[in-house]
Design a protein around this motif. Structure first.
Motif, mmCIF file in Angstrom:
data_model
loop_
_atom_site.group_PDB
_atom_site.id
_atom_site.type_symbol
_atom_site.label_atom_id
_atom_site.label_comp_id
_atom_site.label_asym_id
_atom_site.label_seq_id
_atom_site.Cartn_x
_atom_site.Cartn_y
_atom_site.Cartn_z
ATOM 1 N N TYR A 245 11.911 6.047 -7.605
ATOM 2 C CA TYR A 245 10.948 6.716 -6.733
ATOM 3 C C TYR A 245 9.830 7.419 -7.494
ATOM 4 O O TYR A 245 8.640 7.196 -7.199
ATOM 5 N N PRO A 246 10.120 8.288 -8.474
ATOM 6 C CA PRO A 246 9.008 8.957 -9.167
ATOM 7 C C PRO A 246 8.080 7.982 -9.887
ATOM 8 O O PRO A 246 6.863 8.197 -9.937
ATOM 9 N N TRP A 247 8.637 6.922 -10.431
ATOM 10 C CA TRP A 247 7.819 5.909 -11.110
ATOM 11 C C TRP A 247 6.893 5.225 -10.110
ATOM 12 O O TRP A 247 5.684 5.112 -10.329
ATOM 13 N N THR A 248 7.443 4.787 -8.984
ATOM 14 C CA THR A 248 6.641 4.112 -7.966
ATOM 15 C C THR A 248 5.589 5.042 -7.378
ATOM 16 O O THR A 248 4.442 4.634 -7.141
ATOM 17 N N LYS A 249 5.943 6.283 -7.146
ATOM 18 C CA LYS A 249 5.006 7.273 -6.604
ATOM 19 C C LYS A 249 3.797 7.424 -7.527
ATOM 20 O O LYS A 249 2.641 7.416 -7.084
ATOM 21 N N TYR A 250 4.053 7.529 -8.814
ATOM 22 C CA TYR A 250 2.967 7.663 -9.786
ATOM 23 C C TYR A 250 2.076 6.420 -9.782
ATOM 24 O O TYR A 250 0.841 6.525 -9.734
ATOM 25 N N ILE A 251 2.686 5.244 -9.818
ATOM 26 C CA ILE A 251 1.924 3.995 -9.860
ATOM 27 C C ILE A 251 1.064 3.826 -8.618
ATOM 28 O O ILE A 251 -0.117 3.442 -8.696
ATOM 29 N N TYR A 252 1.605 4.132 -7.442
ATOM 30 C CA TYR A 252 0.839 3.960 -6.207
ATOM 31 C C TYR A 252 -0.271 4.997 -6.070
ATOM 32 O O TYR A 252 -1.329 4.699 -5.505
ATOM 33 N N GLU A 253 -0.066 6.177 -6.596
ATOM 34 C CA GLU A 253 -1.144 7.167 -6.617
ATOM 35 C C GLU A 253 -2.303 6.670 -7.469
ATOM 36 O O GLU A 253 -3.484 6.836 -7.104
ATOM 37 N N GLU A 254 -1.977 6.029 -8.590
ATOM 38 C CA GLU A 254 -3.008 5.459 -9.456
ATOM 39 C C GLU A 254 -3.712 4.285 -8.774
ATOM 40 O O GLU A 254 -4.935 4.121 -8.897
ATOM 41 N N ARG A 255 -2.979 3.478 -8.053
ATOM 42 C CA ARG A 255 -3.586 2.350 -7.345
ATOM 43 C C ARG A 255 -4.536 2.847 -6.257
ATOM 44 O O ARG A 255 -5.648 2.323 -6.100
ATOM 45 N N LEU A 256 -4.088 3.833 -5.493
ATOM 46 C CA LEU A 256 -4.929 4.377 -4.429
ATOM 47 C C LEU A 256 -6.211 4.979 -5.000
ATOM 48 O O LEU A 256 -7.297 4.836 -4.424
ATOM 49 N N LYS A 257 -6.079 5.622 -6.143
ATOM 50 C CA LYS A 257 -7.240 6.216 -6.801
ATOM 51 C C LYS A 257 -8.250 5.131 -7.189
ATOM 52 O O LYS A 257 -9.462 5.279 -6.987
ATOM 53 N N SER A 258 -7.748 4.035 -7.724
ATOM 54 C CA SER A 258 -8.621 2.939 -8.131
ATOM 55 C C SER A 258 -9.290 2.282 -6.918
ATOM 56 O O SER A 258 -10.499 1.991 -6.930
ATOM 57 N N TRP A 259 -8.536 2.043 -5.847
ATOM 58 C CA TRP A 259 -9.105 1.454 -4.633
ATOM 59 C C TRP A 259 -10.180 2.362 -4.036
ATOM 60 O O TRP A 259 -11.197 1.889 -3.540
ATOM 61 N N GLU A 260 -9.935 3.665 -4.087
ATOM 62 C CA GLU A 260 -10.904 4.625 -3.556
ATOM 63 C C GLU A 260 -12.197 4.593 -4.371
ATOM 64 O O GLU A 260 -13.301 4.596 -3.814
ATOM 65 N N GLU A 261 -12.079 4.541 -5.685
ATOM 66 C CA GLU A 261 -13.250 4.511 -6.556
ATOM 67 C C GLU A 261 -14.112 3.276 -6.295
ATOM 68 O O GLU A 261 -15.331 3.322 -6.454
ATOM 69 N N TRP A 262 -13.511 2.203 -5.896
ATOM 70 C CA TRP A 262 -14.229 0.938 -5.683
ATOM 71 C C TRP A 262 -14.399 0.633 -4.188
ATOM 72 O O TRP A 262 -14.776 -0.484 -3.829
ATOM 73 N N SER A 263 -14.168 1.614 -3.336
ATOM 74 C CA SER A 263 -14.186 1.362 -1.883
ATOM 75 C C SER A 263 -15.555 0.944 -1.364
ATOM 76 O O SER A 263 -15.667 0.130 -0.439
ATOM 77 N N GLU A 264 -16.636 1.481 -1.930
ATOM 78 C CA GLU A 264 -17.972 1.104 -1.477
ATOM 79 C C GLU A 264 -18.275 -0.348 -1.817
ATOM 80 O O GLU A 264 -18.861 -1.088 -1.028
ATOM 81 N N VAL A 265 -17.870 -0.774 -3.002
ATOM 82 C CA VAL A 265 -18.045 -2.163 -3.404
ATOM 83 C C VAL A 265 -17.216 -3.074 -2.481
ATOM 84 O O VAL A 265 -17.695 -4.124 -2.038
ATOM 85 N N SER A 266 -16.017 -2.647 -2.169
ATOM 86 C CA SER A 266 -15.138 -3.426 -1.288
ATOM 87 C C SER A 266 -15.750 -3.580 0.090
ATOM 88 O O SER A 266 -15.792 -4.693 0.661
ATOM 89 N N ALA A 267 -16.249 -2.482 0.639
ATOM 90 C CA ALA A 267 -16.837 -2.520 1.990
ATOM 91 C C ALA A 267 -18.087 -3.384 2.034
ATOM 92 O O ALA A 267 -18.306 -4.141 2.988
ATOM 93 N N ALA A 268 -18.898 -3.285 0.989
ATOM 94 C CA ALA A 268 -20.138 -4.080 0.938
ATOM 95 C C ALA A 268 -19.837 -5.570 0.884
ATOM 96 O O ALA A 268 -20.628 -6.391 1.351
ATOM 97 N N ALA A 269 -18.660 -5.914 0.322
ATOM 98 C CA ALA A 269 -18.287 -7.332 0.218
ATOM 99 C C ALA A 269 -17.888 -7.937 1.567
ATOM 100 O O ALA A 269 -17.699 -9.149 1.670
ATOM 101 N N HIS A 270 -17.774 -7.068 2.588
ATOM 102 C CA HIS A 270 -17.388 -7.554 3.921
ATOM 103 C C HIS A 270 -18.518 -8.343 4.593
ATOM 104 O O HIS A 270 -18.292 -9.240 5.374
ATOM 105 N N GLY A 271 -19.752 -7.949 4.265
ATOM 106 C CA GLY A 271 -20.907 -8.635 4.849
ATOM 107 C C GLY A 271 -21.396 -8.008 6.138
ATOM 108 O O GLY A 271 -20.875 -7.025 6.625
#
Length: 271
Positions: A245-271
């Protein structure tokens, strides 16, 4: 009231420990293994409470026949535990085609065949619980175990979709996700790729990070698995061990952080 439990890979590791625990408390157990001679001591001690079936889960027809035999022998099928599997240790580059295919054949397709065989039985009787032995490496990753990890990610996706498909039939699905335990999985049952020298330092670091405290005791999982089998509303996912659990919690927090940082690029790719 006793249950009928069907377990693959019951001759060693988790499968053997759990089979004996169910028998000890009075359940009926269908124990399958490639070598059922390793189950003779359980037959001697528990007699008619255990049915052993020789099974290679890679053989789809044999899997269906084993489920049919279990149902005919004990009259119902309460819990199926897809435990059969093994670990392939080695980097992606080192892995041969044969090794990769065999890993996926057993860990993914073997589990799929038993699952497909169990569903119509459980659907007809209106109840049942399929427990898929996945891994914490079905939700996070490590180097050196890439193909094994890929197999468990596949099990996770397959089983989560399955849970939505069969819930109206009274069938429950649970993914059990152990961290590292001192079973044969890590030792004698493991397969290793041929060595490429360039990865020696990475492997040294990988194996050096395995500490005694990070490796769980297989016998300690018994209470959790018995509770899981008895629960009327079991979780879709259950970690086993204190590291997952603590390992997965840390990894998913890092993933969410990365997705958030690139969220504008992701949204723009929707068209």
């Amino acid at each position: 009231m006793s249950k009928t439990i069907f377990i693959t890979g019951a001759s060693r590791g988790f499968g053997k420990i759990w089979a004996e625990a169910f028998l000890k408390r009075g359940d009926k157990v269908v124990a399958t293994a490639r070598d059922i001679n390793k189950l003779d001591h359980l037959v001697k001690e528990y007699g008619d409470s255990i049915l052993t079936i020789q099974l290679d889960v890679n053989n789809r027809a044999a899997g269906f026949a084993a489920i049919k035999k279990a149902k005919e022998h004990f009259g119902s099928l309460d819990v199926v535990i897809n435990n059969a599997g093994y670990g392939l240790f080695g980097t992606i580059e080192e892995t041969s085609e044969e090794q990769a295919r065999e890993q996926l054949e057993t860990n993914v397709f073997g589990l799929l065949w038993i699952t497909q065989a169990a569903i119509p039985v459980m659907r007809e009787q209106g109840f049942g619980h399929i427990i898929q032995v996945s891994s914490v490496l079905g939700v996070v990753t490590l180097p050196i175990l890439g193909i094994y990890t890929a197999s468990k990610f596949a099990v996770e996706g397959l089983s989560e979709s399955l849970a939505a498909e069969v819930k109206d039939f009274g069938i429950k699905i649970t993914l059990v996700e152990p961290n590292t335990f001192s079973t044969d999985w890590y030792n004698t049952s493991a397969i290793h790729t041929d060595r490429i020298e360039a990865y020696d330092q990475l492997k040294e670091s990988f194996y050096g990070n395995m500490t005694e405290d990070s490796i769980g005791k297989p016998e300690a999982t018994v209470d959790a698995v018995l509770q899981l089998a008895d629960n009327e509303n079991p979780p879709l996912r259950l970690f086993l061990g204190k590291m997952a659990y603590p390992w997965t919690k840390y990894i998913y927090e890092e993933r969410l952080k990365s997705w958030e940082e690139w969220s504008e690029v992701s949204a723009a790719a929707h068209g």
